[in-house]
Design an enzyme around this catalytic site. Structure first.
Site, PDB file in Angstrom:
ATOM      1  N   CYS A 135     -17.277  65.915  81.881  1.00 42.01           N
ATOM      2  CA  CYS A 135     -16.722  64.648  81.396  1.00 42.01           C
ATOM      3  C   CYS A 135     -15.494  64.236  82.186  1.00 42.01           C
ATOM      4  O   CYS A 135     -14.894  63.203  81.885  1.00 42.01           O
ATOM      5  CB  CYS A 135     -16.400  64.726  79.905  1.00 42.01           C
ATOM      6  SG  CYS A 135     -15.193  65.988  79.468  1.00 42.01           S
ATOM      7  N   CYS A 168      -9.445  51.105  75.136  1.00 41.31           N
ATOM      8  CA  CYS A 168     -10.388  50.656  76.155  1.00 41.31           C
ATOM      9  C   CYS A 168      -9.650  50.316  77.445  1.00 41.31           C
ATOM     10  O   CYS A 168      -8.594  49.689  77.421  1.00 41.31           O
ATOM     11  CB  CYS A 168     -11.158  49.424  75.673  1.00 41.31           C
ATOM     12  SG  CYS A 168     -12.286  49.760  74.299  1.00 41.31           S
ATOM     13  N   CYS A 184     -12.957  42.097  72.731  1.00 41.60           N
ATOM     14  CA  CYS A 184     -12.118  42.526  71.608  1.00 41.60           C
ATOM     15  C   CYS A 184     -10.766  41.807  71.659  1.00 41.60           C
ATOM     16  O   CYS A 184     -10.105  41.789  72.697  1.00 41.60           O
ATOM     17  CB  CYS A 184     -11.898  44.037  71.670  1.00 41.60           C
ATOM     18  SG  CYS A 184     -10.766  44.667  70.407  1.00 41.60           S
TER      19      CYS A 184
END
Length: 376
Positions: free
Chosen positions: A332, A101, A90
């Site tokens: 998570c 990210c 990216c």
């Protein structure tokens, strides 16, 4: 299913002159929980993004003052790269750019190795456990890209769209995010259709954004619990009833399932998605303490799928009081999982197995399914 929680940097009292903008040459240490590696500048810990363990880099301090215990920084120049370093796919990834990210500079197999190292370290440090961990790839992305079936952009003044910088409200203008999927989520799992609130005027029900996540997590939970006809199962933080639906089918008409969910909209949908399940809306700890019929003082099986902060002691103790033969904990956040595994251990439950899934490629996030059983 686990709900993400927004984390904003806390306002910190300055302890001396700002170090922001200062640069240092360092050797990068191990990966740490949170999408950064650990380095040291004159014994001061620095959490460094955009680096890899073993690299020699020039880091620039992005947060910190002279008197802080630790600083944050970006690797702005790589002097000796890791063999796991790759060009970021990216154009918006990197120091000072989009903060979405953490690991675009890392090859996918190495990303999973780093995530496994974080899970192992949290379990070792917090729960005092030595555990083998392998982070499994999940079908539904394209080499770690195009998996976000729901994506939000920041609307920029004068048109256009942007993404937030790391730990900031500042934005970076983008044409598109490479994580965005070409289509929205599917609410069909194993041939079963689920109703989910998605309209703008409704409270959106949580649903995993990776298209392969529901199937992977259902499979892992059922494998961990091995539900049998006639058993009782509690599904805590149940969302719209993903796990409840398959647990209900497994325990059959002679068994029973109760689904507890804090969001009333999601709980109402779980009643429609799982008509044979007893649904209760409310704080999970409060419902367990005083919101279920007397027969739920015991349960054979429990699914825990809390938000990022984890279940915490009050809920864990309510679970173990019911004496389940097995608990499937969907987590998570590795740190919260490790803390709660340690609490389970205090009450005679051991970690019997652990699976980890790469449901968030290019980021530091990882999803785990832990199986806990009685140790005595």
């Amino acid at each position: 299913m686990s709900r993400p929680s927004a984390r904003r940097p806390r306002a910190r009292t300055a302890r001396g002159a700002s170090m922001v903008g200062r640069r240092f040459e360092v050797e990068v240490g191990p990966i740490a929980h949170g999408g950064h590696c650990v380095a040291r500048v004159e014994e001061r810990v620095v959490f460094v993004r955009h680096a890899l363990p073993g690299e020699r880099v020039v880091l620039e301090i992005t947060e910190g003052t002279e008197g802080d215990r630790f600083w944050r920084g970006d690797a702005v120049e790589v002097l000796i790269p890791s063999t796991d370093r790759v060009p970021a796919p990216c154009p918006y990834a990197g120091p000072g750019r989009c903060g979405g990210c953490d690991l675009q500079h890392v090859g996918l197999p190495a990303q999973r190795d780093l995530k496994a190292a974080v899970v192992r370290e949290q379990l070792r440090r917090v729960a005092r456990l030595e555990t083998d961990v392998e982070v499994e790839a999940v079908p539904g992305d394209e080499n770690g890209l195009h998996w976000r079936t729901r994506q939000r952009y920041v609307e920029l003044p004068g048109g256009g769209r942007g993404m937030r910088k790391h730990r900031s409200h500042d934005t970076v203008a983008v044409d598109a995010c490479l994580l965005e999927a070409p289509h929205g989520p599917s609410y069909d799992v194993r041939g079963r259709a689920f109703e989910v609130a998605t309209a703008p005027d409704q409270a959106a029900s949580f649903w995993q954004v990776h298209p392969g996540a529901p199937e992977a997590l259902v499979g892992a939970v059922l494998e961990a619990l091995d539900p049998r006809p006639g058993e009782s199962a509690l599904d805590l933080y149940a969302g719209v009833g993903l796990f409840s639906r398959f647990l209900s089918e497994a325990v059959g008409p002679t068994g029973r399932v109760a689904a507890v969910e804090g969001d009333p909209t999601a709980s109402g949908l779980s009643e429609r998605n799982c008509p044979a399940v007893l649904a209760r809306a409310g704080d999970v700890g409060a419902v367990l303490a005083d919101g279920l019929p007397p027969e739920w003082a015991r349960a054979d099986l429990v699914v825990l799928d809390p938000p990022r902060a984890g279940a915490k002691r009050a809920v864990v103790e309510q679970v173990v009081a019911r004496g389940p033969r097995a608990v499937a904990y969907v987590a998570c956040d590795p740190a919260a999982l490790a803390r709660d595994v340690a609490i389970f251990a205090e009450h005679g439950y051991r970690l019997a197995s652990l699976r980890a899934f790469d449901l968030f490629p290019m980021t530091h996030h990882v999803e785990c399914v832990a199986k806990l059983v009685k140790s005595r």
